[in-house]
Scaffold this motif. Structure first.
Motif, mmCIF file in Angstrom:
data_model
loop_
_atom_site.group_PDB
_atom_site.id
_atom_site.type_symbol
_atom_site.label_atom_id
_atom_site.label_comp_id
_atom_site.label_asym_id
_atom_site.label_seq_id
_atom_site.Cartn_x
_atom_site.Cartn_y
_atom_site.Cartn_z
ATOM 1 N N PHE A 74 7.740 1.676 -9.105
ATOM 2 C CA PHE A 74 8.001 1.227 -7.736
ATOM 3 C C PHE A 74 6.811 0.478 -7.128
ATOM 4 O O PHE A 74 6.905 -0.024 -6.010
ATOM 5 C CB PHE A 74 8.346 2.414 -6.836
ATOM 6 C CG PHE A 74 9.674 3.038 -7.141
ATOM 7 C CD1 PHE A 74 10.856 2.487 -6.653
ATOM 8 C CD2 PHE A 74 9.749 4.179 -7.927
ATOM 9 C CE1 PHE A 74 12.083 3.061 -6.944
ATOM 10 C CE2 PHE A 74 10.972 4.761 -8.215
ATOM 11 C CZ PHE A 74 12.143 4.193 -7.727
ATOM 12 N N THR A 77 7.472 -3.060 -5.908
ATOM 13 C CA THR A 77 8.308 -3.012 -4.698
ATOM 14 C C THR A 77 7.465 -2.657 -3.489
ATOM 15 O O THR A 77 7.611 -3.249 -2.412
ATOM 16 C CB THR A 77 9.431 -1.977 -4.861
ATOM 17 O OG1 THR A 77 10.216 -2.312 -6.010
ATOM 18 C CG2 THR A 77 10.325 -1.935 -3.633
ATOM 19 N N GLN A 80 5.513 -5.587 -2.315
ATOM 20 C CA GLN A 80 6.363 -6.536 -1.592
ATOM 21 C C GLN A 80 6.641 -6.042 -0.174
ATOM 22 O O GLN A 80 6.591 -6.809 0.789
ATOM 23 C CB GLN A 80 7.674 -6.740 -2.347
ATOM 24 C CG GLN A 80 7.534 -7.492 -3.658
ATOM 25 C CD GLN A 80 8.852 -7.579 -4.420
ATOM 26 O OE1 GLN A 80 9.879 -7.051 -3.986
ATOM 27 N NE2 GLN A 80 8.813 -8.237 -5.580
ATOM 28 N N VAL A 133 13.776 3.152 -0.324
ATOM 29 C CA VAL A 133 13.814 2.297 -1.512
ATOM 30 C C VAL A 133 12.655 2.574 -2.461
ATOM 31 O O VAL A 133 12.608 2.040 -3.554
ATOM 32 C CB VAL A 133 13.804 0.802 -1.115
ATOM 33 C CG1 VAL A 133 15.082 0.441 -0.375
ATOM 34 C CG2 VAL A 133 12.580 0.471 -0.269
ATOM 35 N N VAL A 134 11.716 3.395 -2.027
ATOM 36 C CA VAL A 134 10.565 3.691 -2.873
ATOM 37 C C VAL A 134 10.464 5.200 -3.072
ATOM 38 O O VAL A 134 10.517 5.974 -2.128
ATOM 39 C CB VAL A 134 9.254 3.157 -2.248
ATOM 40 C CG1 VAL A 134 8.069 3.548 -3.115
ATOM 41 C CG2 VAL A 134 9.317 1.639 -2.105
#
Length: 212
Positions: A74, A77, A80, A133-134
């Protein structure tokens, strides 16, 4: 010893170079009792550079053996997300400080692949952990002990309160061997001297106090 890294590129007969060397506005005060104490002074940029330069091996150790494994796949991600204003708003001063820290690490001869976003991710992992999302494989939490009244009677506190902050974050040996105290003496108007007690590479306060 100060080190200079020159990256030269020849494009159409023109040579470009960048030097990461600058004066180090900092000093190591002590390395006793499993905690390194340093003092840094100047602007966000100057203090960030000094932290990166003086604590480079500890920052790299923590990032390589704790942050990266905790994020695992992750990590890209997270890098980002940290750049996306829809998720994070980071003051320009701290982006400058993070870049300077990365430059200081490089000037000390370590990890040319560490950039400001790595530093910002490492300083924001608690925030990132709240984004679904992580998935971060970390154990969180420190404790404090407050004593007052009879517990401090007969001392210089004369019954007043005192708070003990414990860095019982994790039993990870990587965490334990990279504990630091950083004493900041800012030169910017409106900022006051302060210190943090935490881990190498931190810009934000896990535990700390200021002159007030």
């Amino acid at each position: 010893m100060r080190k200079i890294l020159i990256i030269g590129m020849v494009v159409s007969g023109v040579t470009f170079s960048r030097s990461y060397s600058q004066q180090v506005n900092g000093q190591v005060i002590s390395t006793d009792n499993n905690i390194t104490v340093i003092q840094v002074w100047g602007t966000h940029q100057e203090r960030g550079y000094a932290v990166g330069y003086l604590l480079a091996p500890k920052i790299i150790d923590l990032y390589t053996n704790y942050i990266k494994p905790s994020f695992g796949s992750f990590l890209p991600t997270a890098k980002q997300l940290i750049q996306n204003p829809a998720h994070f708003t980071i003051d320009a001063d701290y982006k400058t400080e993070a870049q300077a820290m990365a430059d200081g690490i490089l000037a000390a001869g370590y990890a040319p692949n560490i950039d400001k976003n790595d530093i910002l991710v490492a300083n924001s992992f608690l925030d990132i952990s709240n984004l679904s999302v992580v998935n971060i494989n970390m154990r969180f939490g420190c404790s404090s002990l407050l004593s007052w009244g009879a517990a401090t009677a007969g001392t210089g506190l004369e019954g007043k309160s005192v708070l003990s902050r414990h860095l019982d974050w994790s039993s990870s040996s990587v965490i334990i061997r990279n504990q630091v105290m950083i004493i900041h003496l800012p030169s910017e108007e409106g900022l006051q001297p302060w210190l943090l007690i935490g881990f190498a590479g931190q810009m934000s306060v896990l535990s700390g106090l200021n002159r007030s």
